[in-house]
Scaffold this motif. Sequence first.
Motif, PDB file in Angstrom:
ATOM      1  N   MET A  80      -8.749 -36.726  -9.961  1.00 46.39           N
ATOM      2  CA  MET A  80      -9.521 -35.584  -9.501  1.00 46.39           C
ATOM      3  C   MET A  80     -11.007 -35.906  -9.639  1.00 46.39           C
ATOM      4  SD  MET A  80      -7.676 -33.056  -8.388  1.00 46.39           S
ATOM      5  CE  MET A  80      -5.944 -32.580  -8.347  1.00 46.39           C
ATOM      6  N   SER A  81     -11.749 -35.667  -8.571  1.00 50.44           N
ATOM      7  CA  SER A  81     -13.146 -36.094  -8.538  1.00 50.44           C
ATOM      8  C   SER A  81     -14.105 -35.035  -9.076  1.00 50.44           C
ATOM      9  CB  SER A  81     -13.546 -36.452  -7.105  1.00 50.44           C
ATOM     10  OG  SER A  81     -13.331 -35.345  -6.243  1.00 50.44           O
ATOM     11  N   PHE A  82     -13.668 -34.251 -10.041  1.00 51.49           N
ATOM     12  CA  PHE A  82     -14.565 -33.263 -10.634  1.00 51.49           C
ATOM     13  C   PHE A  82     -14.202 -33.038 -12.093  1.00 51.49           C
ATOM     14  CE2 PHE A  82     -10.969 -30.801  -9.156  1.00 51.49           C
ATOM     15  CZ  PHE A  82     -10.779 -29.853 -10.141  1.00 51.49           C
ATOM     16  N   THR A  83     -15.161 -32.540 -12.828  1.00 51.83           N
ATOM     17  CA  THR A  83     -14.989 -32.256 -14.251  1.00 51.83           C
ATOM     18  C   THR A  83     -15.332 -30.800 -14.511  1.00 51.83           C
ATOM     19  OG1 THR A  83     -15.611 -34.522 -14.832  1.00 51.83           O
ATOM     20  CG2 THR A  83     -15.696 -32.874 -16.593  1.00 51.83           C
ATOM     21  N   ILE A  84     -14.476 -30.116 -15.253  1.00 48.32           N
ATOM     22  CA  ILE A  84     -14.718 -28.719 -15.587  1.00 48.32           C
ATOM     23  C   ILE A  84     -15.669 -28.639 -16.767  1.00 48.32           C
ATOM     24  CG2 ILE A  84     -13.652 -26.551 -16.299  1.00 48.32           C
ATOM     25  CD1 ILE A  84     -11.086 -27.475 -15.004  1.00 48.32           C
ATOM     26  N   ILE A  85     -16.688 -27.807 -16.654  1.00 53.07           N
ATOM     27  CA  ILE A  85     -17.680 -27.678 -17.717  1.00 53.07           C
ATOM     28  C   ILE A  85     -17.842 -26.204 -18.089  1.00 53.07           C
ATOM     29  CG2 ILE A  85     -18.936 -29.721 -16.932  1.00 53.07           C
ATOM     30  CD1 ILE A  85     -21.043 -27.795 -15.750  1.00 53.07           C
ATOM     31  N   VAL A 159      -7.190 -26.359  -5.383  1.00 56.96           N
ATOM     32  CA  VAL A 159      -7.950 -27.163  -6.335  1.00 56.96           C
ATOM     33  C   VAL A 159      -8.258 -28.544  -5.754  1.00 56.96           C
ATOM     34  CG1 VAL A 159      -7.820 -28.337  -8.575  1.00 56.96           C
ATOM     35  CG2 VAL A 159      -7.119 -25.940  -8.372  1.00 56.96           C
ATOM     36  N   ASN A 160      -7.256 -29.160  -5.135  1.00 60.33           N
ATOM     37  CA  ASN A 160      -7.462 -30.493  -4.574  1.00 60.33           C
ATOM     38  C   ASN A 160      -8.472 -30.476  -3.429  1.00 60.33           C
ATOM     39  OD1 ASN A 160      -6.837 -33.338  -4.172  1.00 60.33           O
ATOM     40  ND2 ASN A 160      -5.727 -32.677  -2.350  1.00 60.33           N
ATOM     41  N   PHE A 161      -8.356 -29.469  -2.555  1.00 65.32           N
ATOM     42  CA  PHE A 161      -9.259 -29.401  -1.403  1.00 65.32           C
ATOM     43  C   PHE A 161     -10.689 -29.077  -1.830  1.00 65.32           C
ATOM     44  CE2 PHE A 161     -11.473 -26.996   1.863  1.00 65.32           C
ATOM     45  CZ  PHE A 161     -11.360 -27.838   2.962  1.00 65.32           C
ATOM     46  N   LEU A 162     -10.848 -28.002  -2.626  1.00 63.02           N
ATOM     47  CA  LEU A 162     -12.180 -27.572  -3.010  1.00 63.02           C
ATOM     48  C   LEU A 162     -12.847 -28.562  -3.964  1.00 63.02           C
ATOM     49  CD1 LEU A 162     -11.456 -23.760  -3.523  1.00 63.02           C
ATOM     50  CD2 LEU A 162     -12.545 -24.859  -1.554  1.00 63.02           C
ATOM     51  N   GLY A 163     -12.048 -29.123  -4.894  1.00 66.69           N
ATOM     52  CA  GLY A 163     -12.618 -30.074  -5.848  1.00 66.69           C
ATOM     53  C   GLY A 163     -13.007 -31.396  -5.214  1.00 66.69           C
ATOM     54  N   GLY A 164     -12.283 -31.787  -4.150  1.00 67.04           N
ATOM     55  CA  GLY A 164     -12.568 -33.072  -3.515  1.00 67.04           C
ATOM     56  C   GLY A 164     -13.371 -32.966  -2.242  1.00 67.04           C
ATOM     57  N   TYR A 165     -13.863 -31.760  -1.929  1.00 69.83           N
ATOM     58  CA  TYR A 165     -14.614 -31.577  -0.682  1.00 69.83           C
ATOM     59  C   TYR A 165     -15.963 -32.291  -0.771  1.00 69.83           C
ATOM     60  CZ  TYR A 165     -16.541 -29.298   3.435  1.00 69.83           C
ATOM     61  OH  TYR A 165     -17.074 -29.061   4.670  1.00 69.83           O
ATOM     62  N   THR A 166     -16.322 -33.016   0.287  1.00 73.80           N
ATOM     63  CA  THR A 166     -17.570 -33.780   0.291  1.00 73.80           C
ATOM     64  C   THR A 166     -18.509 -33.285   1.379  1.00 73.80           C
ATOM     65  OG1 THR A 166     -16.597 -35.441   1.771  1.00 73.80           O
ATOM     66  CG2 THR A 166     -16.444 -35.845  -0.607  1.00 73.80           C
ATOM     67  N   PRO A 177     -17.593 -27.906 -11.569  1.00 72.25           N
ATOM     68  CA  PRO A 177     -17.418 -26.448 -11.596  1.00 72.25           C
ATOM     69  C   PRO A 177     -17.279 -25.928 -13.014  1.00 72.25           C
ATOM     70  CG  PRO A 177     -15.381 -27.530 -10.971  1.00 72.25           C
ATOM     71  CD  PRO A 177     -16.424 -28.606 -11.004  1.00 72.25           C
ATOM     72  N   THR A 178     -17.731 -24.720 -13.227  1.00 75.34           N
ATOM     73  CA  THR A 178     -17.579 -24.110 -14.550  1.00 75.34           C
ATOM     74  C   THR A 178     -16.131 -23.686 -14.751  1.00 75.34           C
ATOM     75  OG1 THR A 178     -18.096 -21.898 -13.724  1.00 75.34           O
ATOM     76  CG2 THR A 178     -19.948 -23.261 -14.483  1.00 75.34           C
ATOM     77  N   GLY A 184     -11.052 -18.731 -12.008  1.00 70.21           N
ATOM     78  CA  GLY A 184     -11.134 -17.669 -11.009  1.00 70.21           C
ATOM     79  C   GLY A 184     -10.337 -17.999  -9.758  1.00 70.21           C
ATOM     80  N   VAL A 185     -10.378 -19.265  -9.338  1.00 68.11           N
ATOM     81  CA  VAL A 185      -9.584 -19.689  -8.183  1.00 68.11           C
ATOM     82  C   VAL A 185      -8.096 -19.555  -8.483  1.00 68.11           C
ATOM     83  CG1 VAL A 185      -8.969 -21.675  -6.740  1.00 68.11           C
ATOM     84  CG2 VAL A 185     -11.360 -21.243  -7.289  1.00 68.11           C
TER      85      VAL A 185
END
Length: 273
Positions: A80-85, A159-166, A177-178, A184-185
């Motif tokens: 997954m190309s994002f980290t939750i913070i 999650v996959n679409f929104l997190g990996g959207y470029t 993303p927080t 929330g999603v």
Amino acid sequence: MSKSEVNEMSFLDHLEELRWHLIRSTLAIVLGGFIIFLNKAYVFGKLIQGPKDPNFITYRLLCSISKSIGLDDSFCINEMSFTIITTGMSDKFSIHVWTSITLGVIIAFPYILWELWKFIKPGLHDNEKKHSKLFIFSGSLLFFLGVLFGYYIIAPLSVNFLGGYTLIPGNDIMANPTISSYIGVLRSVVLASGLMFELPIIIYFLTKIGLVTPEFLKKYRKHALVVILILSAVITPPDITSQIIVAIPVLILYQVSIYISRYVIKKEQRRAA
């Protein structure tokens, strides 16, 4: 409570009765939320993080299906190309509390239906009261099926679409993303799916009070299709595949609702005859 007693109840009496049903339902939600609150390691380590994990069962199934039909690794997800913070001092505690309440609603849903049934039960006929168990069972089953559908199908796709959207291929903006945004999603798609699966129950009661008929549902089937597609677009990523995946079960439920409405109308006609 007899019919005469129901008729003699004033508006304030009905409000008082409703208040106690709401209080008991709230206590059930709090109890369910408290149980979830005490199991934060499993809830946040497994359930919440699940759709973000490349080894999530949905991603593994998509990978297996893509390989079986000759698409190689087209649908396989390795990372997954994002980290939750989190950015606020109290964010983690607030998320813990509100997530517990949300899951408490899901856990307590059968009891909430039971309280709803007890509130409307005095105004029903004796033969209708016999269907209380069926109402609780079918309503709860449909809701839980919707929740599972949202969690295992819609949430991973979202999650996959929104997190990996470029925005800029090869040199994109870093996605962090927080935790409140991420949860929330999940919350929106899971609860929306659970409520959408209640369509047959809603149609049953709307038919009972004379607001809809099978002919009405069939006449506006095309309009319903448009509404379903719009709802699918709202709770899913903006790609046609996800919308179709969501729309298909809802369309099936809509057709089932037509049969349910027809059954209710025929039953009312037999009673009148």
